[in-house]
Write an enzyme that holds these catalytic residues in place. Structure first.
Site, PDB file in Angstrom:
ATOM      1  N   GLY A 248       0.934  -1.355   0.152  1.00 31.30           N
ATOM      2  CA  GLY A 248       0.028  -0.073   0.136  1.00 31.30           C
ATOM      3  C   GLY A 248       0.818   1.379  -0.001  1.00 31.30           C
ATOM      4  O   GLY A 248       0.219   2.330  -0.106  1.00 31.30           O
ATOM      5  N   GLU A 283       3.898  -6.481   1.668  1.00 28.10           N
ATOM      6  CA  GLU A 283       3.528  -6.778   0.171  1.00 28.10           C
ATOM      7  C   GLU A 283       3.498  -5.602  -0.740  1.00 28.10           C
ATOM      8  O   GLU A 283       2.579  -5.314  -0.966  1.00 28.10           O
ATOM      9  CB  GLU A 283       2.047  -7.471   0.309  1.00 28.10           C
ATOM     10  CG  GLU A 283       2.053  -8.541   1.293  1.00 28.10           C
ATOM     11  CD  GLU A 283       0.645  -9.231   1.562  1.00 28.10           C
ATOM     12  OE1 GLU A 283      -0.470  -8.463   1.339  1.00 28.10           O
ATOM     13  OE2 GLU A 283       0.445 -10.171   1.845  1.00 28.10           O
ATOM     14  N   ARG A 286       2.911  -1.428  -6.001  1.00 28.83           N
ATOM     15  CA  ARG A 286       2.953  -0.143  -6.637  1.00 28.83           C
ATOM     16  C   ARG A 286       4.537   0.299  -6.205  1.00 28.83           C
ATOM     17  O   ARG A 286       4.937   1.132  -7.212  1.00 28.83           O
ATOM     18  CB  ARG A 286       1.951   0.742  -6.080  1.00 28.83           C
ATOM     19  CG  ARG A 286       1.783   1.927  -6.909  1.00 28.83           C
ATOM     20  CD  ARG A 286       1.032   3.102  -6.318  1.00 28.83           C
ATOM     21  NE  ARG A 286      -0.175   2.423  -5.734  1.00 28.83           N
ATOM     22  CZ  ARG A 286      -1.486   2.500  -6.489  1.00 28.83           C
ATOM     23  NH1 ARG A 286      -1.595   3.311  -7.743  1.00 28.83           N
ATOM     24  NH2 ARG A 286      -2.573   1.821  -5.877  1.00 28.83           N
ATOM     25  N   TYR A 326     -10.530   5.580 -11.670  1.00 33.81           N
ATOM     26  CA  TYR A 326     -10.230   6.121 -10.234  1.00 33.81           C
ATOM     27  C   TYR A 326     -10.023   7.611 -10.458  1.00 33.81           C
ATOM     28  O   TYR A 326      -9.799   8.457  -9.376  1.00 33.81           O
ATOM     29  CB  TYR A 326      -8.856   5.694  -9.659  1.00 33.81           C
ATOM     30  CG  TYR A 326      -8.932   4.370  -9.484  1.00 33.81           C
ATOM     31  CD1 TYR A 326      -9.845   3.516  -8.716  1.00 33.81           C
ATOM     32  CD2 TYR A 326      -7.669   3.849 -10.056  1.00 33.81           C
ATOM     33  CE1 TYR A 326      -9.522   2.109  -9.314  1.00 33.81           C
ATOM     34  CE2 TYR A 326      -7.358   2.314  -9.980  1.00 33.81           C
ATOM     35  CZ  TYR A 326      -8.189   1.643  -9.585  1.00 33.81           C
ATOM     36  OH  TYR A 326      -8.308   0.161  -9.422  1.00 33.81           O
ATOM     37  N   CYS A 351     -14.403   4.681 -27.635  1.00 31.66           N
ATOM     38  CA  CYS A 351     -15.796   5.249 -27.822  1.00 31.66           C
ATOM     39  C   CYS A 351     -16.512   5.365 -26.300  1.00 31.66           C
ATOM     40  O   CYS A 351     -17.539   4.703 -25.888  1.00 31.66           O
ATOM     41  CB  CYS A 351     -16.718   4.581 -28.700  1.00 31.66           C
ATOM     42  SG  CYS A 351     -16.898   2.675 -28.045  1.00 31.66           S
TER      43      CYS A 351
HETATM   44  N1  LLP Z   1      -1.689  -6.845  -0.858  1.00 27.78           N
HETATM   45  C1  LLP Z   1      -2.830  -7.086  -0.885  1.00 27.78           C
HETATM   46  C2  LLP Z   1      -3.591  -7.991  -0.126  1.00 27.78           C
HETATM   47  C3  LLP Z   1      -3.413  -6.107  -1.738  1.00 27.78           C
HETATM   48  O1  LLP Z   1      -4.811  -6.260  -2.073  1.00 27.78           O
HETATM   49  C4  LLP Z   1      -2.658  -5.256  -2.630  1.00 27.78           C
HETATM   50  C5  LLP Z   1      -3.284  -4.490  -3.619  1.00 27.78           C
HETATM   51  C6  LLP Z   1      -1.188  -5.352  -2.386  1.00 27.78           C
HETATM   52  C7  LLP Z   1      -0.853  -6.116  -1.271  1.00 27.78           C
HETATM   53  C8  LLP Z   1      -0.423  -4.269  -2.900  1.00 27.78           C
HETATM   54  O2  LLP Z   1      -0.707  -3.102  -2.938  1.00 27.78           O
HETATM   55  P1  LLP Z   1       0.144  -1.819  -3.458  1.00 27.78           P
HETATM   56  O3  LLP Z   1       1.537  -1.955  -2.677  1.00 27.78           O
HETATM   57  O4  LLP Z   1       0.472  -2.123  -4.966  1.00 27.78           O
HETATM   58  O5  LLP Z   1      -0.335  -0.597  -2.878  1.00 27.78           O
HETATM   59  N2  LLP Z   1      -5.714  -1.009  -9.218  1.00 27.78           N
HETATM   60  C9  LLP Z   1      -5.622   0.239  -7.885  1.00 27.78           C
HETATM   61  C10 LLP Z   1      -4.887  -0.620  -6.843  1.00 27.78           C
HETATM   62  C11 LLP Z   1      -5.392  -1.921  -6.306  1.00 27.78           C
HETATM   63  C12 LLP Z   1      -4.633  -2.540  -5.150  1.00 27.78           C
HETATM   64  C13 LLP Z   1      -5.155  -4.012  -4.927  1.00 27.78           C
HETATM   65  N3  LLP Z   1      -4.607  -4.662  -3.813  1.00 27.78           N
HETATM   66  C14 LLP Z   1      -4.848   1.278  -8.552  1.00 27.78           C
HETATM   67  O6  LLP Z   1      -4.427   1.239  -9.864  1.00 27.78           O
HETATM   68  O7  LLP Z   1      -4.827   2.380  -7.943  1.00 27.78           O
END
Ligand code: LLP
Length: 423
Positions: A248, A283, A286, A326, A351
């Protein structure tokens, strides 16, 4: 040796002689060879981010599991696996990819509210480190399936701590009203049930509250609530090994963005995890790959509607859907620097009114045939792309200093129709 390109707000992208480079590759020259739209990734940027995570957590027993959903291109996964990170998966398809590039099962964790029987069987056969279980019913099904294979499945309970991550509502997961995780107040009972199930081996606790988080106090709140539950469980005789605080961490989408680093995150979560004595799992998705990638697209037409101008490019929401769903901001720059500016909506050919990359953006002047770069697009870009309007997906290229390698070929119409039957 060329000076490194670091004059944009993200590393390894910048201008040399008014032309945009990624590492030592000129984007214009690259496009002349591979065409558009193209996703480009800087290998050095990826490695730098992996190092930042490893450094940040080096003094505490931590497993860094890269979230494949951010970008699961096999070449990118290979870099991550070779750096000895683990994998956070959300589907059988991601498990398949993780195994294909060689992630050991002892470094794979699996969250997701709707794991199918097939996916559960697959993960049990592989013997993954932990199912991050999101409901009591899922726990019971995992137990039944493990029994069928004569195995014990490792599980953690994904708790929902009811913490507001202060990010976009669609990417907030840790609120009570969201579908994710088990209510923190019900979790103890679920652990007690798990303890009685013969084919379940309880290994940890998991909590992921959202994505693109920039205010780290929310991690503190979530980690503290999780730690309290760990202590309560201990008192009930339930011993855990892993404290998984999810992913996150936010990245820079705008030049003026100030975002916390992996070190800042470590400084908040390590003291809390260490009170429990458990091993830590993080985890990140991004924050490993997001800033390392850009989507390059070509200007097809300019259009003027009085005081509204449009730059119509050859990439669409099917390649990068984040602005459409978003209203996400991605910084957009012209690949060639010019003295004049243009203020326009940067839109795709699809479109849908929602098919845009930026509204009323001021960028250096572009004309038909010029290129633009949509930055910070490495995460949730290609991994969320699709074929709407029967549009082939973009080619993907990994840049390593002055070399580039195609890591995903451009789809063509045959690929798109391969599985369709005319009856
Ligand atoms: N762990 C779990 C259980 C998750 O559901 C996620 C992301 C992560 C780790 C990784 O999160 P990150 O470090 O990438 O923030 N499509 C959306 C983001 C969806 C994230 C879903 N879960 C976007 O483009 O902003």
């Amino acid at each position: 040796m060329q000076e490194s390109v670091n004059n944009l707000f993200i590393e390894h992208f910048g201008y040399r002689d008014s032309n945009l480079y990624c590492e030592d590759v000129s984007i214009g020259n690259l496009v002349a060879k591979v065409g558009t739209p193209v996703y480009v990734y800087s290998k050095r940027a990826i490695i730098q981010r992996i190092r930042a995570y490893k450094d940040a957590f080096k003094d505490y027993q931590t497993l860094i599991c890269y979230a494949l959903k951010a970008n699961s291109n096999l070449s990118i996964l290979k870099i991550i696996e070779e750096s000895r990170l683990g994998a956070d998966i959300v589907s059988g398809g991601e498990l398949y990819k993780a195994k294909k590039v060689g992630f050991p099962s002892s470094r794979i964790v699996y969250a997701g509210v709707g794991k199918t029987d097939f996916e559960i069987e697959f993960a049990i056969r592989e013997g993954i480190l932990s199912f991050n279980v999101e409901s009591q019913m899922e726990l019971e099904i995992i137990n039944q399936i493990a029994k069928k294979y004569g195995k014990k499945a490792n599980v953690s309970i994904r708790i929902n701590p009811d913490v507001d991550p202060k990010t976009h509502p669609y990417i907030s997961t840790g609120l009570k009203k969201s579908k994710f995780g088990i209510d923190i107040h019900q979790a103890k009972e679920v652990y007690k049930t798990a303890l009685k199930l013969e084919n379940i081996n309880i290994v940890g606790i998991h909590c992921h509250i959202g994505s693109q988080i920039t205010d780290l106090s929310v991690y503190e709140e979530a980690a503290q609530k999780t730690a309290e539950l760990v202590f309560q469980l201990k008192r009930e005789g339930i011993e855990l090994q892993y404290f998984n605080i999810g992913g996150g961490l936010g990245i820079r989408y705008r030049p003026e963005d100030k975002v916390p680093t992996p070190k800042d995150l470590a400084n908040i979560v390590i003291p809390i995890a260490s009170q429990t004595g458990l091993k830590l799992i993080v985890e990140p998705g991004r924050s490993i790959i997001g800033e390392a990638g850009a989507l390059i697209t070509k200007v097809m037409f300019l259009k003027d509607k009085g005081d509204k101008h449009f730059v119509i490019v050859d990439s669409g929401m099917n390649d990068l859907v984040r602005p459409s769903i978003y209203n996400a901001y991605h910084h957009i720059v012209a690949v060639k620097q010019r003295d004049r500016k243009i203020k326009a909506d940067i839109v795709g050919p699809i479109c849908e009114t929602g098919d845009f990359f930026g509204i009323d953006r001021e960028i250096d002047w572009v004309d038909r045939g010029d290129l633009i770069a949509i930055l910070s697009a490495g995460a949730y870009g290609s991994s969320m792309s699709f074929n709407y309007n029967v549009r082939p997906k973009a080619i993907e290229v990994l840049i390593d200093r002055e070399k580039f390698s195609i890591i995903k070929e451009r789809e063509d119409y045959k690929h798109i129709t391969l599985l369709e039957e005319e009856i």
